[in-house]
Design a protein around this motif. Structure first.
Motif, mmCIF file in Angstrom:
data_model
loop_
_atom_site.group_PDB
_atom_site.id
_atom_site.type_symbol
_atom_site.label_atom_id
_atom_site.label_comp_id
_atom_site.label_asym_id
_atom_site.label_seq_id
_atom_site.Cartn_x
_atom_site.Cartn_y
_atom_site.Cartn_z
ATOM 1 N N GLY A 126 0.821 -1.212 0.000
ATOM 2 C CA GLY A 126 0.000 0.000 0.000
ATOM 3 C C GLY A 126 0.850 1.255 0.000
ATOM 4 N N GLY A 127 1.929 1.230 0.768
ATOM 5 C CA GLY A 127 2.816 2.387 0.832
ATOM 6 C C GLY A 127 3.464 2.695 -0.500
ATOM 7 N N VAL A 128 3.933 1.666 -1.177
ATOM 8 C CA VAL A 128 4.555 1.868 -2.498
ATOM 9 C C VAL A 128 3.526 2.411 -3.479
ATOM 10 N N LEU A 129 2.353 1.798 -3.491
ATOM 11 C CA LEU A 129 1.324 2.248 -4.438
ATOM 12 C C LEU A 129 0.947 3.705 -4.197
ATOM 13 N N ILE A 130 0.792 4.080 -2.939
ATOM 14 C CA ILE A 130 0.366 5.450 -2.644
ATOM 15 C C ILE A 130 1.528 6.428 -2.705
ATOM 16 N N ILE B 44 0.578 9.809 3.250
ATOM 17 C CA ILE B 44 -0.194 8.620 3.637
ATOM 18 C C ILE B 44 0.594 7.369 3.249
ATOM 19 N N GLY B 45 1.139 7.381 2.041
ATOM 20 C CA GLY B 45 1.979 6.266 1.606
ATOM 21 C C GLY B 45 3.218 6.137 2.469
ATOM 22 N N GLY B 46 3.805 7.264 2.830
ATOM 23 C CA GLY B 46 4.975 7.241 3.707
ATOM 24 C C GLY B 46 4.656 6.631 5.062
ATOM 25 N N LEU B 47 3.491 6.971 5.601
ATOM 26 C CA LEU B 47 3.073 6.380 6.878
ATOM 27 C C LEU B 47 2.871 4.869 6.755
ATOM 28 N N LEU B 48 2.329 4.432 5.635
ATOM 29 C CA LEU B 48 2.177 2.988 5.414
ATOM 30 C C LEU B 48 3.538 2.297 5.324
ATOM 31 N N LEU B 49 4.497 2.940 4.683
ATOM 32 C CA LEU B 49 5.841 2.357 4.613
ATOM 33 C C LEU B 49 6.457 2.252 6.006
ATOM 34 N N ILE B 50 6.300 3.305 6.805
ATOM 35 C CA ILE B 50 6.795 3.268 8.183
ATOM 36 C C ILE B 50 6.087 2.167 8.963
ATOM 37 N N ALA B 51 4.772 2.068 8.795
ATOM 38 C CA ALA B 51 4.004 1.023 9.481
ATOM 39 C C ALA B 51 4.520 -0.363 9.088
ATOM 40 N N GLY B 52 4.860 -0.536 7.817
ATOM 41 C CA GLY B 52 5.404 -1.810 7.371
ATOM 42 C C GLY B 52 6.673 -2.179 8.109
ATOM 43 N N TRP B 53 7.545 -1.209 8.328
ATOM 44 C CA TRP B 53 8.785 -1.463 9.060
ATOM 45 C C TRP B 53 8.504 -1.768 10.526
ATOM 46 N N VAL B 54 7.568 -1.041 11.132
ATOM 47 C CA VAL B 54 7.214 -1.299 12.536
ATOM 48 C C VAL B 54 6.597 -2.694 12.670
#
Length: 126
Positions: free
Chosen positions: A80-84, A106-116
């Motif tokens: 989701g992060g990459v797509l957004i 929003i995409g950046g937050l999803l990328l951060i969430a992925g790492w967490v």
């Protein structure tokens, strides 16, 4: 796990393709519009997270049920992060509509969430 590896491979292939396209066919256009750095950022983040999706998929093959669940959420957050994130940057580069920049965080937050989520998954690995 198979899905994560497949999506990672697709996103990786697209990142290489878009990077080459941007460096050659779009170079003059991106430089003229001042969007070369934006395009490069989109490609880099896409590629980094494509690699991570493959890693997540490989980890899922060896993980227990609890870790696999967290790894799955991590992978979906990366997708989701990459797509957004990258998608909004590509859209800005191709259309010149800068309002899409409001979507990138929003995409950046999803990328951060992925790492967490990956960190949480690591706590469940044996």
């Amino acid at each position: 796990m198979k899905l994560m590896i497949q999506v990672g491979a697709i996103l990786g292939a697209l990142a290489v393709t878009l990077g080459a396209f941007g460096a050659h066919a779009l170079r003059a256009t991106l430089e003229a519009s001042g969007r070369a750095d934006t395009f490069e950022t989109a490609v880099k983040y896409q590629f980094y997270h494509a690699i991570m999706l493959v890693v997540v998929g490989l980890l899922m093959q060896r993980a227990g049920v609890d870790a696999t669940r967290w790894l799955g959420w991590s992978g979906y957050a990366f997708i989701g992060g990459v797509l957004i994130f990258s998608g909004s940057l590509y859209t800005i580069c191709f259309t010149g509509i800068t309002k899409f920049g409001a979507v990138a965080p929003i995409g950046g937050l999803l990328l951060i969430a992925g790492w967490v989520l990956l960190l949480l998954a690591a706590g469940k690995l044996s």
